[in-house]
Design a protein around this motif. Sequence first.
Motif, short mmCIF file in Angstrom:
data_model
loop_
_atom_site.label_atom_id
_atom_site.label_comp_id
_atom_site.label_asym_id
_atom_site.label_seq_id
_atom_site.Cartn_x
_atom_site.Cartn_y
_atom_site.Cartn_z
N PRO A 6 0.80 -1.22 0.00
CA PRO A 6 0.00 0.00 0.00
C PRO A 6 0.83 1.26 0.00
N THR A 7 2.13 1.14 0.18
CA THR A 7 2.97 2.34 0.20
C THR A 7 3.44 2.73 -1.18
N LEU A 8 3.18 1.85 -2.17
CA LEU A 8 3.67 2.11 -3.51
C LEU A 8 2.55 2.55 -4.41
N ASP A 9 2.88 3.40 -5.39
CA ASP A 9 1.91 3.79 -6.40
C ASP A 9 1.72 2.64 -7.36
N THR A 10 0.53 2.51 -7.90
CA THR A 10 0.22 1.44 -8.84
C THR A 10 0.41 1.93 -10.25
N GLU A 11 0.39 0.98 -11.16
CA GLU A 11 0.60 1.34 -12.55
C GLU A 11 -0.58 2.10 -13.11
N ASP A 12 -0.35 2.82 -14.18
CA ASP A 12 -1.39 3.61 -14.82
C ASP A 12 -2.39 2.68 -15.48
N PRO A 13 -3.68 2.75 -15.10
CA PRO A 13 -4.66 1.88 -15.71
C PRO A 13 -4.87 2.16 -17.17
N ASN A 14 -4.42 3.33 -17.64
CA ASN A 14 -4.61 3.68 -19.04
C ASN A 14 -3.47 3.21 -19.92
N GLU A 15 -2.53 2.50 -19.33
CA GLU A 15 -1.40 2.00 -20.10
C GLU A 15 -1.89 1.02 -21.16
N PRO A 16 -1.42 1.13 -22.39
CA PRO A 16 -1.92 0.26 -23.44
C PRO A 16 -1.65 -1.20 -23.16
N SER A 17 -2.62 -2.05 -23.50
CA SER A 17 -2.50 -3.47 -23.23
C SER A 17 -1.70 -4.14 -24.33
N SER A 18 -1.33 -5.39 -24.08
CA SER A 18 -0.56 -6.14 -25.05
C SER A 18 -1.46 -6.58 -26.21
N LYS A 19 -0.81 -7.07 -27.24
CA LYS A 19 -1.53 -7.48 -28.44
C LYS A 19 -2.51 -8.60 -28.10
N PRO A 20 -3.78 -8.48 -28.55
CA PRO A 20 -4.76 -9.51 -28.22
C PRO A 20 -4.44 -10.83 -28.93
N PRO A 21 -4.83 -11.95 -28.33
CA PRO A 21 -4.56 -13.24 -28.95
C PRO A 21 -5.42 -13.44 -30.20
N PRO A 22 -5.00 -14.29 -31.12
CA PRO A 22 -5.78 -14.53 -32.34
C PRO A 22 -7.11 -15.20 -32.04
N GLU A 23 -8.08 -14.95 -32.94
CA GLU A 23 -9.40 -15.53 -32.75
C GLU A 23 -9.35 -17.05 -32.91
N VAL A 24 -10.33 -17.70 -32.29
CA VAL A 24 -10.41 -19.16 -32.33
C VAL A 24 -11.55 -19.57 -33.24
N SER A 25 -11.31 -20.53 -34.10
CA SER A 25 -12.33 -21.01 -35.02
C SER A 25 -13.44 -21.73 -34.25
N ILE A 26 -14.67 -21.49 -34.70
CA ILE A 26 -15.81 -22.20 -34.10
C ILE A 26 -15.67 -23.71 -34.31
N LEU A 27 -15.04 -24.09 -35.43
CA LEU A 27 -14.85 -25.51 -35.71
C LEU A 27 -13.98 -26.17 -34.65
N ARG A 28 -13.03 -25.39 -34.10
CA ARG A 28 -12.17 -25.96 -33.07
C ARG A 28 -12.95 -26.22 -31.79
N LEU A 29 -13.84 -25.28 -31.45
CA LEU A 29 -14.70 -25.51 -30.29
C LEU A 29 -15.61 -26.70 -30.53
N ALA A 30 -16.10 -26.81 -31.76
CA ALA A 30 -16.97 -27.94 -32.09
C ALA A 30 -16.22 -29.26 -31.96
N TYR A 31 -14.93 -29.23 -32.32
CA TYR A 31 -14.13 -30.46 -32.19
C TYR A 31 -13.99 -30.85 -30.72
N LEU A 32 -13.81 -29.86 -29.85
CA LEU A 32 -13.74 -30.17 -28.42
C LEU A 32 -15.04 -30.74 -27.89
N ASN A 33 -16.15 -30.39 -28.56
CA ASN A 33 -17.46 -30.89 -28.17
C ASN A 33 -17.82 -32.20 -28.88
N LYS A 34 -16.83 -32.79 -29.54
CA LYS A 34 -17.08 -33.99 -30.35
C LYS A 34 -17.76 -35.12 -29.56
N PRO A 35 -17.37 -35.40 -28.31
CA PRO A 35 -18.06 -36.48 -27.58
C PRO A 35 -19.55 -36.21 -27.36
#
Length: 610
Positions: A6-35
């Motif tokens: 609590p004695t330290l200042d926190t990082e700026d919440p407005n700091e830009p975030s890292s690159k978002p992860p790539p989108e996931v194909s619906i077919l891949r989710l469907a494969y996980l639902n194969k059973p």
Amino acid sequence: MNVIDPTLDTEDPNEPSSKPPPEVSILRLAYLNKPEIPVILIGTIFSAAYGVILPIFGILISRMIKTFYEPADVLKKDSRFWALIFLALGLASLLICPTRSFFFSIAGCKLIQRIRATCFDKVVCMEVGWFDEPNNSSGSIGARLSADAASIRSLVGDALAQIVSSFASALAGVVIAFVASWQMAFIILALIPLIGVNGYIQAKFMKGFSADAKMMYEEASQVANDAVGSIRTVASFCAEEKVMQLYKKKCEGPMKTGIRQGLISGIGYGLSFFFLFSVYATSFYGGAQLVAHGKATFADVFQVFLALTMAAVGISQSSSFAPDSNKAKMAAASIFAIIDRESKIDPSDESGRTLESVKGNIELRHVSFRYPSRPDIQIFRDLSLSIQAGMTVALVGESGSGKSTIISLLQRFYNPESGVITLDGVEIKTLQLKWLRQQMGLVSQEPVLFNDTIRSNIAYGKGGNTTEAEIVAASELANAHKFISSLQQGYDTVVGERGLQLSGGQKQRVAIARAIVKSPKILLLDEATSALDAESEKVVQDALDKVMVDRTTVVVAHRLSTIKNADVIAVVKNGLIVEQGKHDTLINIKDGFYASLVQLHTTASTSQNL
């Protein structure tokens, strides 16, 4: 462990975030639902049946309207007939709608369970350096496992059911409309795409906001996780208000994003109905012209209009799922970013060799190392150290010199940038990682006990496959059996979160028992007694003295009493071993670094850092 200071200042919440992860194909989710494919197929059939209900309702309405223009006796008879038909349609909806939701819920819940298990399995097998990254904090990972995994369900649950129903509604509506009056059908079909375009634009707008809100909520979740996990630190500094303000500040971003998201969603939903009623108006006008020119009858116009517009209503309802669907896609990308990542040091990898017998000879040759999270700071520069089997080697140096890093490298929490670390002459990179760590027992300064019984915490050292006799023997060797037996529940005593129900000395002795229950050939002691009072230190040190017999022991300590009897004392400074030898030898080196540290310790008459 992340602790809020609590004695330290926190990082700026407005700091830009890292690159978002790539989108996931619906077919891949469907494969996980194969059973669950049979369950999904049954749900699809019921969803299609539910989608057909609205166009059928349109036909029934158009046919029923004629009843009001018939004689009284026929009106009474037909009214009863149509009332029963609508009642049957209502009962069918009552049966079909819950059934489709039931089957899709089964598929969705199974998918969540599978994703959470797969993701957590990946998380626990990641190298330690991965957890040093801010984006992989405990709060962030907890949010992904709980909220993100649950969000993915909407792609397989309600959204998928609605898509199937909408497709069935559209198909049935088009067929009914063209059978009744193809001219009227073309007029309405030309206008319906306006609703679809609006839904597409709305989904595109919502996509970016969902990604931003998700990242912001992870930051807020991290603050809450740290505050609860370190509540004693927060309370001791009277920092409750500061933590609350920090949490509110982190929540401001998601709140603003949520307001914008709500406005866009509301405007889009309103436009959907605007276009829908515009279709109504144009359809009535076109239908009136067709009737006036004798191209269609009153009943045909109403049948086409109601069949298509009822189908359009069903389709327009899909736009309400756009925010959830976009959120689910971002959650899926976040989860699969973990699942797809290959751990650089994977303990589940069973490749590598094992040794028939371990003597305990350890050697570090020309090792250079920097932490992945701090690549600009050189920890070791060409460090070399030889540890003979059965010897006790004490590592001494200033705080931050890299003493504990040596222990981390021995356990392969990290790999050195260059150089070689060997066990009995074999490079540890070629050894099976799980087997290697089984040969080592670690006791740290602040041992972490799990919120379970003392018995379970000790058995944890051997992977749970531990007999009662082995647990008791390890406890006796660690000077822990006596105090455990004096507890009301004995070995069944629950230690509480992080072992808070036990004192520091008691926790340390349980940790020692946990370390030795697997009979390790190498014992690693990372400041095991530095946080204890004099009485607890004596008890714990006596336990360690018993345990260290006939084992290769590496000790990191700050107290002179802990290290002066070591076989070899290695002094770490500026990433190198600058002095090495027994206490009596090193203390007599004129202007030696070890001698200066001992002199500082003696002058202060307290346990200063060595």
